[in-house]
Design a protein around this motif. Sequence first.
Motif, mmCIF file in Angstrom:
data_model
loop_
_atom_site.group_PDB
_atom_site.id
_atom_site.type_symbol
_atom_site.label_atom_id
_atom_site.label_comp_id
_atom_site.label_asym_id
_atom_site.label_seq_id
_atom_site.Cartn_x
_atom_site.Cartn_y
_atom_site.Cartn_z
ATOM 1 N N PRO A 249 -11.274 54.606 -42.085
ATOM 2 C CA PRO A 249 -11.862 55.425 -41.017
ATOM 3 C C PRO A 249 -12.733 54.610 -40.065
ATOM 4 C CG PRO A 249 -13.151 55.664 -43.016
ATOM 5 C CD PRO A 249 -11.990 54.775 -43.370
ATOM 6 N N PHE A 250 -12.657 54.950 -38.770
ATOM 7 C CA PHE A 250 -13.519 54.327 -37.779
ATOM 8 C C PHE A 250 -13.806 55.329 -36.668
ATOM 9 C CE2 PHE A 250 -9.150 52.529 -37.026
ATOM 10 C CZ PHE A 250 -8.807 53.342 -35.959
ATOM 11 N N CYS A 251 -14.804 55.002 -35.848
ATOM 12 C CA CYS A 251 -15.174 55.864 -34.730
ATOM 13 C C CYS A 251 -13.995 55.971 -33.773
ATOM 14 C CB CYS A 251 -16.389 55.291 -34.006
ATOM 15 S SG CYS A 251 -16.798 56.131 -32.459
ATOM 16 N N PRO A 252 -13.525 57.174 -33.469
ATOM 17 C CA PRO A 252 -12.360 57.308 -32.590
ATOM 18 C C PRO A 252 -12.610 56.830 -31.164
ATOM 19 C CG PRO A 252 -13.323 59.457 -33.069
ATOM 20 C CD PRO A 252 -14.004 58.473 -33.960
ATOM 21 N N ARG A 253 -13.885 56.695 -30.779
ATOM 22 C CA ARG A 253 -14.207 56.241 -29.418
ATOM 23 C C ARG A 253 -14.377 54.721 -29.364
ATOM 24 N NH1 ARG A 253 -16.929 58.636 -24.835
ATOM 25 N NH2 ARG A 253 -16.179 57.380 -23.084
ATOM 26 N N PRO B 52 -16.038 60.433 -42.418
ATOM 27 C CA PRO B 52 -16.898 61.581 -42.127
ATOM 28 C C PRO B 52 -16.116 62.818 -41.674
ATOM 29 C CG PRO B 52 -16.867 60.118 -40.261
ATOM 30 C CD PRO B 52 -15.976 59.496 -41.295
ATOM 31 N N GLY B 53 -14.790 62.688 -41.582
ATOM 32 C CA GLY B 53 -13.980 63.806 -41.115
ATOM 33 C C GLY B 53 -13.405 63.522 -39.734
ATOM 34 N N PRO B 54 -12.367 64.243 -39.348
ATOM 35 C CA PRO B 54 -11.672 63.964 -38.082
ATOM 36 C C PRO B 54 -12.553 64.225 -36.866
ATOM 37 C CG PRO B 54 -10.893 66.023 -39.064
ATOM 38 C CD PRO B 54 -11.769 65.367 -40.080
ATOM 39 N N GLY B 55 -12.459 63.284 -35.898
ATOM 40 C CA GLY B 55 -13.098 63.492 -34.612
ATOM 41 C C GLY B 55 -14.576 63.184 -34.544
ATOM 42 N N LEU B 56 -15.215 62.820 -35.662
ATOM 43 C CA LEU B 56 -16.650 62.571 -35.639
ATOM 44 C C LEU B 56 -16.928 61.203 -35.033
ATOM 45 C CD1 LEU B 56 -19.337 63.895 -36.459
ATOM 46 C CD2 LEU B 56 -19.237 62.557 -38.562
ATOM 47 N N LEU B 57 -17.820 61.170 -34.029
ATOM 48 C CA LEU B 57 -18.140 59.936 -33.336
ATOM 49 C C LEU B 57 -19.301 59.218 -34.012
ATOM 50 C CD1 LEU B 57 -18.000 61.110 -29.600
ATOM 51 C CD2 LEU B 57 -16.198 59.986 -30.919
ATOM 52 N N SER B 58 -19.375 57.912 -33.786
ATOM 53 C CA SER B 58 -20.512 57.134 -34.253
ATOM 54 C C SER B 58 -21.731 57.457 -33.402
ATOM 55 C CB SER B 58 -20.200 55.636 -34.159
ATOM 56 O OG SER B 58 -19.975 55.274 -32.803
#
Length: 262
Positions: free
Chosen positions: A61-65, A74-80
């Motif tokens: 998992p990584f920050c999608p942005r 942390p779950g789908p779509g959660l940003l750093s």
Amino acid sequence: MDVRATSSRCFGQALRSAWAHAARLALDIALPTLCVACREPVAGVGVCAGCWTKLSFIAPPFCPRLGIPFIYDPGPGLLSMEAIANPPAYARARAAVRYDDVARTLVHALKYQDRTDLAPVMGRWMARAGVELLADAEALVPVPLHWRRGWSRRYNQSGALARAIERQSGVPIARDALRRMRPTQQQIGLSRSERTSNVQGAFKVLREHAHQVQGRRVVLIDDVLTSGATSDACARALLRARAARVDVLVFARVVDAHKAPI
């Protein structure tokens, strides 16, 4: 058809191929390929098995942005927190590896030691890391050097990586779309605010090249992403030229352990 002429031509081609293979083999024996990181002999180009295990490839998992790796999912779509506090001009960033000791050695070899032979394997790793960015991309734009630095260095490492990714993905390079309008100080050793000031207004899409990015989904190519100041300045210039979207794909990115999402 002259059968003898055809046979002679085929024999000549086979002979030249055999000589070329023999020459390459002799060169490999005389000058064995060395691992770019530890200088141990290695088959092919790049790193040995030991250094390969030390490369820290970035995977979900990584920050999608920002593409910053998470310690847990942390779950789908959660940003750093960094993406929320300082959202960049570009839409998404992806990197193949963390900027650690082996990655730094590879980058420096490509950038300062004329090791352009490393670009294909580094570009292949980047294309794999950026597959979602490249899936609907319409143009690759390498971060440009100022002409003075390009003259002294003789090539642009970001351009070499972009050519490797072009071969892997089929996404064409928008050549000369982005111009570095003034020389900038090296970003190494500068604070985040100094990095931003250093590259502010340094990049521009010239009017005669605007058609290469206008209305297109663009992927900006660079070797390393540190603070994101250079990528952000480039993205703003491309968006001012009416690029539809700008994503960023780099070989390595700095991950600050103290600021990494937990």
